[in-house]
Design a protein around this motif. Structure first.
Motif, PDB file in Angstrom:
ATOM      1  N   LEU A   1       0.825  -1.201   0.000  1.00 52.31           N
ATOM      2  CA  LEU A   1       0.000   0.000   0.000  1.00 52.31           C
ATOM      3  C   LEU A   1       0.861   1.253   0.000  1.00 52.31           C
ATOM      4  O   LEU A   1       0.557   2.235  -0.666  1.00 52.31           O
ATOM      5  CB  LEU A   1      -0.938  -0.008   1.207  1.00 52.31           C
ATOM      6  CG  LEU A   1      -1.885   1.175   1.339  1.00 52.31           C
ATOM      7  CD1 LEU A   1      -2.872   1.195   0.164  1.00 52.31           C
ATOM      8  CD2 LEU A   1      -2.637   1.112   2.658  1.00 52.31           C
ATOM      9  N   ASN A   2       1.957   1.206   0.749  1.00 58.61           N
ATOM     10  CA  ASN A   2       2.895   2.325   0.804  1.00 58.61           C
ATOM     11  C   ASN A   2       4.294   1.830   0.473  1.00 58.61           C
ATOM     12  O   ASN A   2       4.606   0.660   0.684  1.00 58.61           O
ATOM     13  CB  ASN A   2       2.913   2.963   2.199  1.00 58.61           C
ATOM     14  CG  ASN A   2       1.565   3.527   2.584  1.00 58.61           C
ATOM     15  OD1 ASN A   2       0.851   2.921   3.372  1.00 58.61           O
ATOM     16  ND2 ASN A   2       1.213   4.672   2.033  1.00 58.61           N
ATOM     17  N   THR A   3       5.120   2.743  -0.012  1.00 59.77           N
ATOM     18  CA  THR A   3       6.516   2.413  -0.287  1.00 59.77           C
ATOM     19  C   THR A   3       7.414   3.548   0.201  1.00 59.77           C
ATOM     20  O   THR A   3       6.960   4.682   0.346  1.00 59.77           O
ATOM     21  CB  THR A   3       6.773   2.185  -1.799  1.00 59.77           C
ATOM     22  OG1 THR A   3       6.450   3.384  -2.508  1.00 59.77           O
ATOM     23  CG2 THR A   3       5.965   1.023  -2.337  1.00 59.77           C
ATOM     24  N   ALA A   4       8.654   3.199   0.441  1.00 59.96           N
ATOM     25  CA  ALA A   4       9.671   4.192   0.808  1.00 59.96           C
ATOM     26  C   ALA A   4      10.968   3.785   0.126  1.00 59.96           C
ATOM     27  O   ALA A   4      11.269   2.592   0.016  1.00 59.96           O
ATOM     28  CB  ALA A   4       9.857   4.241   2.321  1.00 59.96           C
ATOM     29  N   THR A   5      11.715   4.757  -0.325  1.00 56.25           N
ATOM     30  CA  THR A   5      13.023   4.489  -0.907  1.00 56.25           C
ATOM     31  C   THR A   5      14.062   4.618   0.197  1.00 56.25           C
ATOM     32  O   THR A   5      14.124   5.637   0.882  1.00 56.25           O
ATOM     33  CB  THR A   5      13.331   5.471  -2.049  1.00 56.25           C
ATOM     34  OG1 THR A   5      12.315   5.338  -3.047  1.00 56.25           O
ATOM     35  CG2 THR A   5      14.694   5.179  -2.666  1.00 56.25           C
TER      36      THR A   5
END
Length: 193
Positions: A32-36
């Motif tokens: 649902l969410n992503t982060a680099t």
């Protein structure tokens, strides 16, 4: 002239091998969410040195579990996945929790980074696999396949041993479970409450 071009190319490859790396991590169930997140030169050197110690495929699998745990722990310092706990209930409602889809996706990306850098000598990264029970219960995992020890001309690609690399079972930063894919498909693995 040709020698200078070769040396220049070699220098670029060496510089790229030591440079920092960015990887996108998934969380909050179903990506649902992503982060680099970024892994620095020291972190990457630590993982490279760890995997360089592998003396055979079985040893490399054990070290892969440790390496994935470390990478996820470092990723947790830069993203909400530090809140992730083993299974799906210990972190219920926490921002940054990860389900098996988040883990399989993120772990596959981390394994692909290791493979791209040439740090997996006895394995290749494959697409994630799913196991299903009673149609509604499924569980995903990253997968590695043992590399051939000699060139296979007529061997079927599925004839090589495959292994689940499942980081879902334990809290963020702990080693991933690496086990034969067949056993994993039969719902074996650590018991998670």
């Amino acid at each position: 002239m040709r020698r200078a071009a070769l040396l220049c190319g070699l220098a670029l490859v060496c510089a790229a091998a030591g440079a920092q790396e960015k990887v996108e991590v998934c969380y909050n169930y179903g990506c649902l969410n992503t982060a680099t997140v970024k892994f620095g030169k020291r972190q990457l050197a630590e993982v490279r040195d760890l995997l360089d110690d592998a003396v055979d495929a079985a040893h490399e699998r054990a070290l892969v579990g440790v390496a994935i745990g470390r990478l996820l722990g470092w990723a947790g310092r830069q993203s909400p996945i530090h809140a992730d706990r083993g299974g799906n209930y210990a972190d219920d409602g926490a921002y940054g929790r990860m389900d098996c889809i988040d883990h399989a996706t993120t772990t596959t990306r981390l394994l692909q980074m290791l493979e791209r850098r040439g740090w997996l000598r006895w394995h290749h990264v494959r697409e994630p696999e799913v196991r299903t029970r009673l149609v509604i219960f499924d569980h995903w995992s990253a997968v590695i396949e043992e590399a051939p020890k000699a060139p296979y001309r007529d061997a079927h690609p599925l004839s090589r041993a495959r292994y689940a690399v499942d980081s879902w079972f334990y809290d963020n930063g702990l080693p991933a479970v690496v086990m034969p894919l067949d056993a994993w498909m039969d719902w074996e693995g650590p018991r998670v409450e």
